[in-house]
Design a protein around this motif. Structure first.
Motif, mmCIF file in Angstrom:
data_model
loop_
_atom_site.group_PDB
_atom_site.id
_atom_site.type_symbol
_atom_site.label_atom_id
_atom_site.label_comp_id
_atom_site.label_asym_id
_atom_site.label_seq_id
_atom_site.Cartn_x
_atom_site.Cartn_y
_atom_site.Cartn_z
ATOM 1 N N LYS A 59 -18.034 -6.790 -0.308
ATOM 2 C CA LYS A 59 -17.014 -5.743 -0.164
ATOM 3 C C LYS A 59 -16.631 -5.147 -1.512
ATOM 4 O O LYS A 59 -16.320 -3.957 -1.610
ATOM 5 N N TYR A 60 -16.643 -5.978 -2.548
ATOM 6 C CA TYR A 60 -16.263 -5.530 -3.890
ATOM 7 C C TYR A 60 -17.421 -5.794 -4.857
ATOM 8 O O TYR A 60 -17.390 -6.742 -5.636
ATOM 9 N N PRO A 61 -18.463 -4.965 -4.796
ATOM 10 C CA PRO A 61 -19.671 -5.240 -5.587
ATOM 11 C C PRO A 61 -19.547 -4.801 -7.045
ATOM 12 O O PRO A 61 -18.873 -3.815 -7.366
ATOM 13 N N GLY A 102 -21.812 -3.413 -8.690
ATOM 14 C CA GLY A 102 -22.543 -2.183 -8.931
ATOM 15 C C GLY A 102 -21.836 -0.915 -8.502
ATOM 16 O O GLY A 102 -22.335 0.183 -8.739
ATOM 17 N N SER A 103 -20.681 -1.045 -7.867
ATOM 18 C CA SER A 103 -19.993 0.118 -7.316
ATOM 19 C C SER A 103 -19.758 1.205 -8.367
ATOM 20 O O SER A 103 -19.526 0.932 -9.550
ATOM 21 N N LEU A 104 -19.790 2.451 -7.918
ATOM 22 C CA LEU A 104 -19.470 3.577 -8.792
ATOM 23 C C LEU A 104 -17.966 3.734 -8.991
ATOM 24 O O LEU A 104 -17.534 4.480 -9.867
ATOM 25 N N ASP A 105 -17.185 3.027 -8.198
ATOM 26 C CA ASP A 105 -15.731 3.073 -8.304
ATOM 27 C C ASP A 105 -15.271 2.012 -9.315
ATOM 28 O O ASP A 105 -15.444 0.809 -9.079
ATOM 29 N N PRO A 106 -14.675 2.408 -10.434
ATOM 30 C CA PRO A 106 -14.266 1.423 -11.447
ATOM 31 C C PRO A 106 -13.219 0.428 -10.933
ATOM 32 O O PRO A 106 -13.185 -0.709 -11.401
ATOM 33 N N GLN A 107 -12.411 0.834 -9.972
ATOM 34 C CA GLN A 107 -11.423 -0.091 -9.421
ATOM 35 C C GLN A 107 -12.085 -1.200 -8.612
ATOM 36 O O GLN A 107 -11.643 -2.350 -8.640
ATOM 37 N N ILE A 108 -13.147 -0.851 -7.911
ATOM 38 C CA ILE A 108 -13.887 -1.870 -7.165
ATOM 39 C C ILE A 108 -14.583 -2.827 -8.126
ATOM 40 O O ILE A 108 -14.600 -4.048 -7.917
ATOM 41 N N ARG A 109 -15.151 -2.299 -9.203
ATOM 42 C CA ARG A 109 -15.791 -3.164 -10.200
ATOM 43 C C ARG A 109 -14.761 -4.092 -10.849
ATOM 44 O O ARG A 109 -15.049 -5.263 -11.126
ATOM 45 N N GLN A 150 -12.113 -5.212 -9.367
ATOM 46 C CA GLN A 150 -11.824 -6.229 -8.348
ATOM 47 C C GLN A 150 -12.947 -7.268 -8.301
ATOM 48 O O GLN A 150 -12.692 -8.466 -8.124
ATOM 49 N N ALA A 151 -14.188 -6.815 -8.467
ATOM 50 C CA ALA A 151 -15.318 -7.745 -8.495
ATOM 51 C C ALA A 151 -15.168 -8.749 -9.619
ATOM 52 O O ALA A 151 -15.402 -9.960 -9.437
ATOM 53 N N GLN A 152 -14.770 -8.257 -10.782
ATOM 54 C CA GLN A 152 -14.589 -9.141 -11.924
ATOM 55 C C GLN A 152 -13.440 -10.113 -11.692
ATOM 56 O O GLN A 152 -13.521 -11.292 -12.064
ATOM 57 N N LEU A 153 -12.383 -9.651 -11.070
ATOM 58 C CA LEU A 153 -11.240 -10.527 -10.786
ATOM 59 C C LEU A 153 -11.641 -11.657 -9.847
ATOM 60 O O LEU A 153 -11.267 -12.816 -10.061
ATOM 61 N N HIS A 154 -12.417 -11.317 -8.803
ATOM 62 C CA HIS A 154 -12.893 -12.358 -7.886
ATOM 63 C C HIS A 154 -13.755 -13.375 -8.623
ATOM 64 O O HIS A 154 -13.662 -14.580 -8.367
ATOM 65 N N MET A 155 -14.595 -12.892 -9.522
ATOM 66 C CA MET A 155 -15.465 -13.796 -10.277
ATOM 67 C C MET A 155 -14.647 -14.718 -11.179
ATOM 68 O O MET A 155 -14.906 -15.926 -11.249
ATOM 69 N N GLU A 156 -13.666 -14.155 -11.874
ATOM 70 C CA GLU A 156 -12.824 -14.970 -12.751
ATOM 71 C C GLU A 156 -12.121 -16.069 -11.966
ATOM 72 O O GLU A 156 -12.068 -17.229 -12.403
ATOM 73 N N LYS A 157 -11.577 -15.718 -10.799
ATOM 74 C CA LYS A 157 -10.885 -16.708 -9.972
ATOM 75 C C LYS A 157 -11.853 -17.758 -9.439
ATOM 76 O O LYS A 157 -11.518 -18.952 -9.372
ATOM 77 N N ASP A 196 -26.740 -4.981 -5.784
ATOM 78 C CA ASP A 196 -25.813 -4.254 -6.642
ATOM 79 C C ASP A 196 -24.671 -3.657 -5.835
ATOM 80 O O ASP A 196 -23.508 -3.731 -6.224
ATOM 81 N N VAL A 197 -24.993 -3.045 -4.700
ATOM 82 C CA VAL A 197 -23.989 -2.526 -3.765
ATOM 83 C C VAL A 197 -24.481 -2.814 -2.352
ATOM 84 O O VAL A 197 -25.679 -3.053 -2.134
ATOM 85 N N TYR A 198 -23.560 -2.754 -1.393
ATOM 86 C CA TYR A 198 -23.939 -3.029 -0.006
ATOM 87 C C TYR A 198 -23.510 -1.907 0.933
ATOM 88 O O TYR A 198 -24.273 -1.480 1.782
ATOM 89 N N TYR A 199 -22.280 -1.439 0.770
ATOM 90 C CA TYR A 199 -21.743 -0.435 1.674
ATOM 91 C C TYR A 199 -21.774 0.979 1.086
ATOM 92 O O TYR A 199 -21.156 1.882 1.643
ATOM 93 N N GLU A 200 -22.455 1.180 -0.017
ATOM 94 C CA GLU A 200 -22.573 2.505 -0.610
ATOM 95 C C GLU A 200 -23.998 2.685 -1.121
ATOM 96 O O GLU A 200 -24.717 1.706 -1.322
ATOM 97 N N PRO A 201 -24.444 3.936 -1.320
ATOM 98 C CA PRO A 201 -25.827 4.171 -1.753
ATOM 99 C C PRO A 201 -26.110 3.548 -3.115
ATOM 100 O O PRO A 201 -25.279 3.584 -4.018
ATOM 101 N N ALA A 202 -27.296 2.995 -3.251
ATOM 102 C CA ALA A 202 -27.716 2.393 -4.515
ATOM 103 C C ALA A 202 -28.519 3.398 -5.331
ATOM 104 O O ALA A 202 -29.244 4.232 -4.782
ATOM 105 N N ASN A 203 -28.382 3.316 -6.647
ATOM 106 C CA ASN A 203 -29.154 4.161 -7.546
ATOM 107 C C ASN A 203 -29.246 3.456 -8.903
ATOM 108 O O ASN A 203 -28.818 2.309 -9.043
#
Length: 217
Positions: free
Chosen positions: A8-10, A12-19, A21-28, A47-54
């Protein structure tokens, strides 16, 4: 420990807020693993799951994994990326390329032999290639992808699909690869307990044929 929040929070996302959140999950997750004495965190290999990859999502994922690996090094916790059922990271050959980018002894491989076989890779060659980097293995059965068939990557009992477990176990024996192994099957009916027993018996039969210690007693 399996960390699945990055679907849900990959990274690779193009959204910096999602990235973020990904880092926060990893830290925890790394903090929790350190406090509980968990040695390995399983990560999803996409890299991503619910959005296009590039190419940009790919580079974002690499940067995120580099940051995560540094955190893991400090905590002494292994990050093991799973070889998945999607095309982004469906072989250990692709993992080895990614591993060179991350360049950390704490970034390792968690192959799913069913996924590798389902994408028509030579599982034995793949395992031999990455043996020094493998920390755990998923045992799963699948049907292979063809030109007119998308394959089947779940809902199969071990031994009902096309995965060559004899060849896989022979490779593990020949390369002296001794790591934890986990059966992955999906319970979609009331026969799940019987199916587990069938899978255990079939894997033990492989061990007997290859004169290896039984996995289940």
């Amino acid at each position: 420990m399996c960390l699945s929040a990055h679907r849900k929070y990959p990274y690779g996302s193009l959204d910096p807020q999602i990235r973020q959140q990904a880092q926060l999950h990893m830290e925890k997750a790394i903090t929790l693993a350190f406090k509980l004495g968990i040695r390995t965190i399983q990560l999803a290999g996409y890299d991503v799951y619910y959005e296009p990859a590039n190419q940009e999502t790919h580079q974002n994922f690499i940067q995120g994994m580099k940051q995560a690996a540094k955190l893991a090094e400090r905590a002494g916790v292994m990050l093991a990326v799973e070889i998945m059922d999607t095309s982004y990271l469906n072989s250990l050959s692709k993992f080895e390329v990614l591993n060179r980018e991350i360049n950390s002894p704490f970034f390792t491989a968690y192959p799913d032999v069913g996924n590798i076989s389902g994408w028509n890779y030579d599982v034995s060659a793949e395992l031999a290639l990455s043996m020094p980097h493998i920390v755990q293995i998923h045992l799963k059965d699948t049907y292979k992808v063809t030109n007119d068939y998308q394959g089947q990557f779940r809902d199969l009992v071990i031994g009902d699909g096309e995965v060559d477990f004899d060849a896989i176990f022979e490779t593990l024996k020949r390369t002296d690869c001794v790591v934890p192994m986990v059966i992955e099957m999906w319970a979609q009916d009331d026969n799940w307990l019987d199916n587990i027993e069938i899978a255990k018996q079939r894997l033990n039969q492989v061990c007997q044929r290859l004169e290896m210690p039984l996995l289940f007693t």
